[in-house]
Design an enzyme around this catalytic site. Sequence first.
Site, PDB file in Angstrom:
ATOM      1  N   GLN A 122      36.922  50.787  40.087  1.00  0.00           N
ATOM      2  CA  GLN A 122      37.027  51.841  39.861  1.00  0.00           C
ATOM      3  C   GLN A 122      38.545  51.328  39.977  1.00  0.00           C
ATOM      4  O   GLN A 122      39.255  52.653  40.338  1.00  0.00           O
ATOM      5  CB  GLN A 122      36.955  52.397  40.994  1.00  0.00           C
ATOM      6  CG  GLN A 122      34.830  52.595  41.099  1.00  0.00           C
ATOM      7  CD  GLN A 122      34.547  52.961  43.069  1.00  0.00           C
ATOM      8  OE1 GLN A 122      35.364  53.951  42.838  1.00  0.00           O
ATOM      9  NE2 GLN A 122      33.477  52.691  43.068  1.00  0.00           N
ATOM     10  N   GLY A 123      38.950  50.582  39.861  1.00  0.00           N
ATOM     11  CA  GLY A 123      40.690  50.377  39.862  1.00  0.00           C
ATOM     12  C   GLY A 123      41.180  50.034  41.679  1.00  0.00           C
ATOM     13  O   GLY A 123      42.334  50.072  41.874  1.00  0.00           O
ATOM     14  N   TYR A 156      43.655  38.754  37.482  1.00  0.00           N
ATOM     15  CA  TYR A 156      44.627  38.405  37.950  1.00  0.00           C
ATOM     16  C   TYR A 156      46.351  38.303  37.210  1.00  0.00           C
ATOM     17  O   TYR A 156      46.865  38.728  36.977  1.00  0.00           O
ATOM     18  CB  TYR A 156      45.105  37.538  38.668  1.00  0.00           C
ATOM     19  CG  TYR A 156      44.444  37.166  40.097  1.00  0.00           C
ATOM     20  CD1 TYR A 156      44.919  38.849  40.992  1.00  0.00           C
ATOM     21  CD2 TYR A 156      42.818  37.071  40.834  1.00  0.00           C
ATOM     22  CE1 TYR A 156      44.371  38.960  42.115  1.00  0.00           C
ATOM     23  CE2 TYR A 156      42.207  37.339  42.457  1.00  0.00           C
ATOM     24  CZ  TYR A 156      43.038  38.436  42.315  1.00  0.00           C
ATOM     25  OH  TYR A 156      42.538  38.214  43.875  1.00  0.00           O
TER      26      TYR A 156
END
Length: 176
Positions: A122-123, A156
């Site tokens: 969902q960020g 990342y």
Amino acid sequence: MGFWKSLFSNSDTVASSRGGRGSAIAKDPRSSDPRANDTRIVFSTEREIDLYELEELCDAVGWARRPLRKVRKALQHSFLVVSMWEQRGVRRRLIGFARATSDHAFNATIWDVVVHPSYQSQGLGKALMQYTIKKLRSEDISNITLFADPHVVDFYRRLGFILDPEGIKGMFWYPD
């Protein structure tokens, strides 16, 4: 997803006087539930971490259990501890966490980044990392490192982390 994605694009508008100096608050505008107006995601560097709640969060993602006395010590000696909470009215739930160690001048290493599975994709992991990096940069830390499990390396990379361009490899020593 777009709301959480842009959560920290303008951090001055995210910080709220209700959240205090070490907090950022955001409402989720996606819900049509009238009670959802009372639901917020809160990022904090000042909230006390309940070790049992942190252990529950780590259990939810399948991490191996660690002795609580060592976890407490790690938190006490961390340069930065960031927690992410779902706040519904007066109830709160720990849904994300990260910490960093540092030499207090040049370098910091981020450890223990975790987001509850119900809140992944969902960020919010990205927002947690952006908040953590912003806090480290505000302390004039210019070299931020982390160790990533193979299945999260791409996450990342999308945040700007790269394998060491000089080819330096992390080395580890473990007791026999």
